[in-house]
Motif scaffolding. Structure first.
Motif, PDB file in Angstrom:
ATOM      1  N   GLU A  57      17.340  19.375 -29.177  1.00 37.12           N
ATOM      2  CA  GLU A  57      15.880  19.494 -29.045  1.00 37.12           C
ATOM      3  C   GLU A  57      15.307  18.321 -28.259  1.00 37.12           C
ATOM      4  N   ARG A  58      15.795  17.102 -28.540  1.00 37.62           N
ATOM      5  CA  ARG A  58      15.325  15.927 -27.780  1.00 37.62           C
ATOM      6  C   ARG A  58      15.678  16.090 -26.309  1.00 37.62           C
ATOM      7  N   ARG A  59      16.865  16.588 -26.043  1.00 35.57           N
ATOM      8  CA  ARG A  59      17.320  16.767 -24.669  1.00 35.57           C
ATOM      9  C   ARG A  59      16.454  17.805 -23.949  1.00 35.57           C
ATOM     10  N   ALA A  60      16.120  18.907 -24.629  1.00 29.90           N
ATOM     11  CA  ALA A  60      15.253  19.934 -24.028  1.00 29.90           C
ATOM     12  C   ALA A  60      13.882  19.347 -23.692  1.00 29.90           C
ATOM     13  N   LEU A  65      10.325  17.380 -18.940  1.00 35.80           N
ATOM     14  CA  LEU A  65       9.453  16.414 -18.268  1.00 35.80           C
ATOM     15  C   LEU A  65       9.685  16.374 -16.758  1.00 35.80           C
ATOM     16  N   GLY A  66      10.791  16.925 -16.297  1.00 40.04           N
ATOM     17  CA  GLY A  66      11.069  16.960 -14.861  1.00 40.04           C
ATOM     18  C   GLY A  66      11.219  15.580 -14.241  1.00 40.04           C
ATOM     19  N   LEU A  67      11.845  14.662 -14.942  1.00 39.41           N
ATOM     20  CA  LEU A  67      11.984  13.289 -14.456  1.00 39.41           C
ATOM     21  C   LEU A  67      13.150  13.174 -13.484  1.00 39.41           C
ATOM     22  N   ASP A  68      12.841  13.212 -12.209  1.00 43.15           N
ATOM     23  CA  ASP A  68      13.838  13.070 -11.165  1.00 43.15           C
ATOM     24  C   ASP A  68      13.142  12.460  -9.962  1.00 43.15           C
TER      25      ASP A  68
END
Length: 113
Positions: A57-60, A65-68
């Protein structure tokens, strides 16, 4: 690292720490000692602790957040169990592809309330 006259990466990064009061020096040091933040997990989001949630769940939430960007990324995660042949194959492929960037985390067993 055990090699004389070669500093480990963390020691190099220390030269960039504590420079918030000197933006010009921080910019210079960013050129001399570039860094790339790799995000594997989210433990706090929008003022809330996520530590009580399972890793999946944390990973999802982290991936949503789309952090790239140029200086940060969220690499793919391989989640599964060692009894699952598909997981084992994906795990070995990840080791081969991302040997330098691999982080392993043992997931906790099913939580019972």
């Amino acid at each position: 690292m055990g090699i004389p006259h070669i500093r480990c990466p963390f020691e190099r990064l220390q030269s960039r720490m504590g420079l918030t009061g000197s933006p010009a020096k921080a910019a210079r040091m960013a050129q001399v000692v570039p860094a790339h933040l790799v995000l594997f997990d989210a433990v706090h989001l929008d003022g809330h602790s996520l530590t009580g949630l399972p890793y999946t769940e944390r990973r999802a939430l982290l991936e949503s957040l789309g952090l790239d960007g140029t200086h940060w990324s969220t690499p793919a995660a391989v989640v599964g169990h060692e009894d699952d042949p598909d997981f084992v194959a994906r795990y070995h492929q990840a080791v081969e592809d991302y040997r330098e960037q691999l982080a392993l985390e043992r997931r906790k067993k099913l939580r019972v309330a």
